[in-house]
Scaffold this motif. Sequence first.
Motif, mmCIF file in Angstrom:
data_model
loop_
_atom_site.group_PDB
_atom_site.id
_atom_site.type_symbol
_atom_site.label_atom_id
_atom_site.label_comp_id
_atom_site.label_asym_id
_atom_site.label_seq_id
_atom_site.Cartn_x
_atom_site.Cartn_y
_atom_site.Cartn_z
ATOM 1 N N SER A 11 0.660 -1.325 -0.338
ATOM 2 C CA SER A 11 -0.363 0.411 -0.096
ATOM 3 C C SER A 11 0.500 1.164 0.277
ATOM 4 N N THR A 12 0.567 2.752 -0.270
ATOM 5 C CA THR A 12 0.619 4.406 -0.626
ATOM 6 C C THR A 12 0.246 4.434 0.422
ATOM 7 N N SER A 13 0.488 6.100 1.335
ATOM 8 C CA SER A 13 0.075 7.169 1.657
ATOM 9 C C SER A 13 0.733 7.913 0.623
ATOM 10 N N ALA A 14 0.077 9.146 1.749
ATOM 11 C CA ALA A 14 0.720 10.619 0.982
ATOM 12 C C ALA A 14 2.301 10.626 1.540
ATOM 13 N N ASP A 15 3.086 10.170 2.060
ATOM 14 C CA ASP A 15 3.993 10.074 2.814
ATOM 15 C C ASP A 15 5.240 8.379 2.967
ATOM 16 N N SER A 16 4.431 7.884 2.715
ATOM 17 C CA SER A 16 5.069 6.565 2.535
ATOM 18 C C SER A 16 4.628 5.143 2.050
ATOM 19 N N ALA A 17 5.352 3.834 1.452
ATOM 20 C CA ALA A 17 4.757 3.034 1.095
ATOM 21 C C ALA A 17 4.970 1.059 2.320
ATOM 22 N N LEU A 27 7.215 -0.286 6.235
ATOM 23 C CA LEU A 27 6.896 0.863 6.658
ATOM 24 C C LEU A 27 8.226 1.760 5.995
ATOM 25 N N TYR A 29 9.672 5.662 4.238
ATOM 26 C CA TYR A 29 8.602 7.278 4.458
ATOM 27 C C TYR A 29 9.890 7.560 2.889
ATOM 28 N N LEU A 35 7.326 7.694 -4.363
ATOM 29 C CA LEU A 35 6.032 7.532 -4.125
ATOM 30 C C LEU A 35 5.649 7.479 -6.018
#
Length: 201
Positions: A11-17, A27, A29, A35
Amino acid sequence: MIARLTGRIDSTSADSAVIDVAGVGYLVYCSARTLDALPAAGEAASLHVETHVREDHIHLYGFAELAERDWFRLLTTVQGVGTRVALAILSALSAGRLADALLAGDADMLTQAPGVGKRLAGRILAELGDKAIPARDAPPGAAGGAGDGRAGAVDDAVSALVNLGYRRGEAYGAVAEAARALGPSVAVEALIRAGLRELAS
């Protein structure tokens, strides 16, 4: 210390994968540029990793390119530049544009990154300016030999354009672009002419 991770994107988020490596999710960053370069969830990916160990945590920072990782290391040596600010700078500027900003002494370019004001930008320029190189997207300190000669020609051409009334940042950008197009052995006069054409276009 973890230096590289190869697995599948969980998965990915705004500042990490989250990278799944043999069933373990790491996790990591990342900058926005890294990204954006990652494949879709479930697909294979590999990241260069910088491991930060503190008393209360272990954080992993991932980079699609070695140049970005090397700039991250340098940026975090500057007082006031933590890991989050370093990632913000690398999100706003590619490795090549960061080198351009440092060589040109362009604080305004650095302040494009959230969390970087004029004062911090000035400190970054003062501490890292001599570590930048004219070759775009190359790791810091990788230049040598002919590259050093080109750096001198670039500096001379930039100074000439500044004397003609151009801002140092825009003059450096034009000359650097000309130097990449014309090659490492280009004469100063040719760089000035090509830089003027870049500025006029």
